[in-house]
Design a protein around this motif. Sequence first.
Motif, PDB file in Angstrom:
ATOM      1  N   GLN A 180       0.818  -1.226   0.000  1.00 40.44           N
ATOM      2  CA  GLN A 180       0.000   0.000   0.000  1.00 40.44           C
ATOM      3  C   GLN A 180       0.851   1.276   0.000  1.00 40.44           C
ATOM      4  O   GLN A 180       0.488   2.252  -0.646  1.00 40.44           O
ATOM      5  CB  GLN A 180      -0.924   0.020   1.237  1.00 40.44           C
ATOM      6  N   ASN A 181       1.990   1.234   0.746  1.00 35.12           N
ATOM      7  CA  ASN A 181       2.831   2.431   0.855  1.00 35.12           C
ATOM      8  C   ASN A 181       3.427   2.780  -0.512  1.00 35.12           C
ATOM      9  O   ASN A 181       4.338   2.136  -1.001  1.00 35.12           O
ATOM     10  CB  ASN A 181       3.945   2.159   1.882  1.00 35.12           C
ATOM     11  N   ASN A 182       2.895   3.823  -1.141  1.00 34.10           N
ATOM     12  CA  ASN A 182       3.293   4.167  -2.509  1.00 34.10           C
ATOM     13  C   ASN A 182       4.777   4.485  -2.635  1.00 34.10           C
ATOM     14  O   ASN A 182       5.383   4.219  -3.671  1.00 34.10           O
ATOM     15  CB  ASN A 182       2.454   5.338  -3.039  1.00 34.10           C
ATOM     16  N   ASN A 183       5.402   5.023  -1.566  1.00 34.92           N
ATOM     17  CA  ASN A 183       6.827   5.362  -1.659  1.00 34.92           C
ATOM     18  C   ASN A 183       7.673   4.106  -1.889  1.00 34.92           C
ATOM     19  O   ASN A 183       8.751   4.162  -2.456  1.00 34.92           O
ATOM     20  CB  ASN A 183       7.288   6.131  -0.419  1.00 34.92           C
ATOM     21  N   PHE A 184       7.179   2.925  -1.447  1.00 34.60           N
ATOM     22  CA  PHE A 184       7.909   1.674  -1.667  1.00 34.60           C
ATOM     23  C   PHE A 184       7.643   1.120  -3.069  1.00 34.60           C
ATOM     24  O   PHE A 184       8.394   0.300  -3.569  1.00 34.60           O
ATOM     25  CB  PHE A 184       7.521   0.626  -0.617  1.00 34.60           C
ATOM     26  N   VAL A 185       6.545   1.540  -3.687  1.00 33.70           N
ATOM     27  CA  VAL A 185       6.198   1.050  -5.026  1.00 33.70           C
ATOM     28  C   VAL A 185       6.784   1.982  -6.089  1.00 33.70           C
ATOM     29  O   VAL A 185       7.429   1.552  -7.038  1.00 33.70           O
ATOM     30  CB  VAL A 185       4.661   0.910  -5.194  1.00 33.70           C
ATOM     31  N   ASN A 186       6.565   3.274  -5.930  1.00 33.23           N
ATOM     32  CA  ASN A 186       7.105   4.275  -6.864  1.00 33.23           C
ATOM     33  C   ASN A 186       7.881   5.324  -6.068  1.00 33.23           C
ATOM     34  O   ASN A 186       7.366   6.392  -5.761  1.00 33.23           O
ATOM     35  CB  ASN A 186       5.956   4.953  -7.636  1.00 33.23           C
ATOM     36  N   PRO A 187       9.141   5.009  -5.713  1.00 29.90           N
ATOM     37  CA  PRO A 187       9.911   5.929  -4.858  1.00 29.90           C
ATOM     38  C   PRO A 187      10.129   7.300  -5.508  1.00 29.90           C
ATOM     39  O   PRO A 187      10.255   7.390  -6.730  1.00 29.90           O
ATOM     40  CB  PRO A 187      11.251   5.209  -4.672  1.00 29.90           C
ATOM     41  N   SER A 188      10.182   8.325  -4.671  1.00 27.91           N
ATOM     42  CA  SER A 188      10.430   9.694  -5.141  1.00 27.91           C
ATOM     43  C   SER A 188      11.853   9.802  -5.682  1.00 27.91           C
ATOM     44  O   SER A 188      12.670   8.907  -5.478  1.00 27.91           O
ATOM     45  CB  SER A 188      10.262  10.670  -3.973  1.00 27.91           C
ATOM     46  N   GLU A 189      12.135  10.930  -6.322  1.00 31.62           N
ATOM     47  CA  GLU A 189      13.465  11.120  -6.915  1.00 31.62           C
ATOM     48  C   GLU A 189      14.565  11.078  -5.845  1.00 31.62           C
ATOM     49  O   GLU A 189      15.611  10.473  -6.039  1.00 31.62           O
ATOM     50  CB  GLU A 189      13.500  12.459  -7.642  1.00 31.62           C
ATOM     51  N   VAL A 190      14.288  11.726  -4.713  1.00 33.36           N
ATOM     52  CA  VAL A 190      15.269  11.758  -3.607  1.00 33.36           C
ATOM     53  C   VAL A 190      15.526  10.322  -3.133  1.00 33.36           C
ATOM     54  O   VAL A 190      16.674   9.901  -2.942  1.00 33.36           O
ATOM     55  CB  VAL A 190      14.739  12.630  -2.438  1.00 33.36           C
ATOM     56  N   THR A 191      14.443   9.570  -2.970  1.00 33.73           N
ATOM     57  CA  THR A 191      14.583   8.186  -2.507  1.00 33.73           C
ATOM     58  C   THR A 191      15.313   7.344  -3.543  1.00 33.73           C
ATOM     59  O   THR A 191      16.125   6.481  -3.192  1.00 33.73           O
ATOM     60  CB  THR A 191      13.189   7.593  -2.194  1.00 33.73           C
ATOM     61  N   GLN A 192      15.046   7.598  -4.831  1.00 29.86           N
ATOM     62  CA  GLN A 192      15.727   6.828  -5.883  1.00 29.86           C
ATOM     63  C   GLN A 192      17.241   7.007  -5.804  1.00 29.86           C
ATOM     64  O   GLN A 192      17.989   6.061  -6.036  1.00 29.86           O
ATOM     65  CB  GLN A 192      15.227   7.247  -7.261  1.00 29.86           C
ATOM     66  N   LYS A 193      17.672   8.231  -5.452  1.00 25.37           N
ATOM     67  CA  LYS A 193      19.114   8.509  -5.294  1.00 25.37           C
ATOM     68  C   LYS A 193      19.670   7.660  -4.161  1.00 25.37           C
ATOM     69  O   LYS A 193      20.748   7.084  -4.255  1.00 25.37           O
ATOM     70  CB  LYS A 193      19.341   9.999  -5.001  1.00 25.37           C
ATOM     71  N   ARG A 194      18.901   7.612  -3.071  1.00 20.45           N
ATOM     72  CA  ARG A 194      19.317   6.818  -1.899  1.00 20.45           C
ATOM     73  C   ARG A 194      19.414   5.333  -2.295  1.00 20.45           C
ATOM     74  O   ARG A 194      20.387   4.655  -1.967  1.00 20.45           O
ATOM     75  CB  ARG A 194      18.280   7.023  -0.780  1.00 20.45           C
ATOM     76  N   ILE A 195      18.402   4.839  -3.007  1.00 12.16           N
ATOM     77  CA  ILE A 195      18.361   3.432  -3.421  1.00 12.16           C
ATOM     78  C   ILE A 195      19.590   3.089  -4.269  1.00 12.16           C
ATOM     79  O   ILE A 195      20.216   2.039  -4.090  1.00 12.16           O
ATOM     80  CB  ILE A 195      17.057   3.134  -4.209  1.00 12.16           C
ATOM     81  N   LYS A 196      19.942   4.015  -5.181  1.00 19.93           N
ATOM     82  CA  LYS A 196      21.086   3.795  -6.076  1.00 19.93           C
ATOM     83  C   LYS A 196      22.386   3.665  -5.275  1.00 19.93           C
ATOM     84  O   LYS A 196      23.201   2.772  -5.524  1.00 19.93           O
ATOM     85  CB  LYS A 196      21.189   4.987  -7.055  1.00 19.93           C
ATOM     86  N   LYS A 197      22.535   4.560  -4.303  1.00 17.82           N
ATOM     87  CA  LYS A 197      23.740   4.564  -3.469  1.00 17.82           C
ATOM     88  C   LYS A 197      23.833   3.243  -2.679  1.00 17.82           C
ATOM     89  O   LYS A 197      24.883   2.614  -2.597  1.00 17.82           O
ATOM     90  CB  LYS A 197      23.659   5.761  -2.501  1.00 17.82           C
ATOM     91  N   GLU A 198      22.689   2.828  -2.128  1.00 18.65           N
ATOM     92  CA  GLU A 198      22.663   1.603  -1.326  1.00 18.65           C
ATOM     93  C   GLU A 198      22.888   0.362  -2.193  1.00 18.65           C
ATOM     94  O   GLU A 198      23.518  -0.604  -1.771  1.00 18.65           O
ATOM     95  CB  GLU A 198      21.334   1.519  -0.573  1.00 18.65           C
ATOM     96  N   TYR A 199      22.381   0.424  -3.428  1.00 21.35           N
ATOM     97  CA  TYR A 199      22.579  -0.688  -4.370  1.00 21.35           C
ATOM     98  C   TYR A 199      24.083  -0.874  -4.613  1.00 21.35           C
ATOM     99  O   TYR A 199      24.600  -1.991  -4.585  1.00 21.35           O
ATOM    100  CB  TYR A 199      21.835  -0.384  -5.679  1.00 21.35           C
ATOM    101  N   THR A 200      24.795   0.261  -4.819  1.00 23.53           N
ATOM    102  CA  THR A 200      26.244   0.209  -5.064  1.00 23.53           C
ATOM    103  C   THR A 200      26.972  -0.397  -3.864  1.00 23.53           C
ATOM    104  O   THR A 200      27.869  -1.223  -4.029  1.00 23.53           O
ATOM    105  CB  THR A 200      26.787   1.629  -5.353  1.00 23.53           C
TER     106      THR A 200
END
Length: 280
Positions: free
Chosen positions: A114-134
């Motif tokens: 249900q939490n939309n930020n986990f389904v379609n993360p915001s741009e700021v969150t996408q940056k965080r996700i990318k860093k964590e992925y690395t």
Amino acid sequence: MKTRLLTLITLVTTSCANLPYQTTSSKCLFPIDSAYLGGLINYSLDVDEIDSEERLELEDLTFATCKSGSKLLILAPVPLAYPEKKVQLTLSNKVIASIKIADKSYRESRIEIQNNNFVNPSEVTQKRIKKEYTLGQKAKNTFTREEVKQVMMDKPLKGIISSEFGVKRFINGQPRNRHIGLDIAASEGTPVQVPLAGNIILSDNFFYKGNVVYIDHGDGLVSSYSHLSSRAVDVGQVVSSGEVLGFVGSTGRVTGPHLHWEVFYLGIPINPEIFLKIKY
Ligand SMILES: [Zn+2]
């Protein structure tokens, strides 16, 4: 001419298939052969079949070798999405074995978040996700030349398997990445124990994984523990089998409290169940 020759040499060197990683293990107590998608090939050769000058290759698969007495083990993690049904082991380009890779019918799982930020993360969150992925990529590709006396693991906790390795996932109807871990459900706060000795190489809070810990067991064997309610270890800490590394929780993208357990060999995620001393 000299430059051209140098270029040619460089090309030949870089285009070589993956050279085997020679493990430091003296006993070679690796899991039995599980040559399937998401499994581990463990193929044994007689050492006197091989001249040390000759080059062993396993097509495009990354693999390690381990010498024990008169045997040489070929250890190759099979990626979940590997397209071939068999793979040829060659010695200086001569085929010496054809290894069959079994198919495995992994089930599909459809979950609703249900939490939309986990389904379609915001741009700021996408940056965080990318860093964590690395950071995750770096951790799983850790190769420490340290002797692993044995690689078989204990269960990190008591609990039921709520999602197997390899499941094809759909979130709110959309196809997502395959499930590259094993989910063990238990109540919030259940201690998670180190299944095999190693060094803590990452202990952090990630967007998807929540509180996460990565252990380097040496020789290209790495494991990770996600969605912890809290972490009990720090980076650089040496841990023994049975020590508590954290507690089951529901941090990150989850539908309930559980441990998401990943095991990587030579940087490839494989089914953690292969490494369990005692099967579930
Ligand atoms: Zn999981």
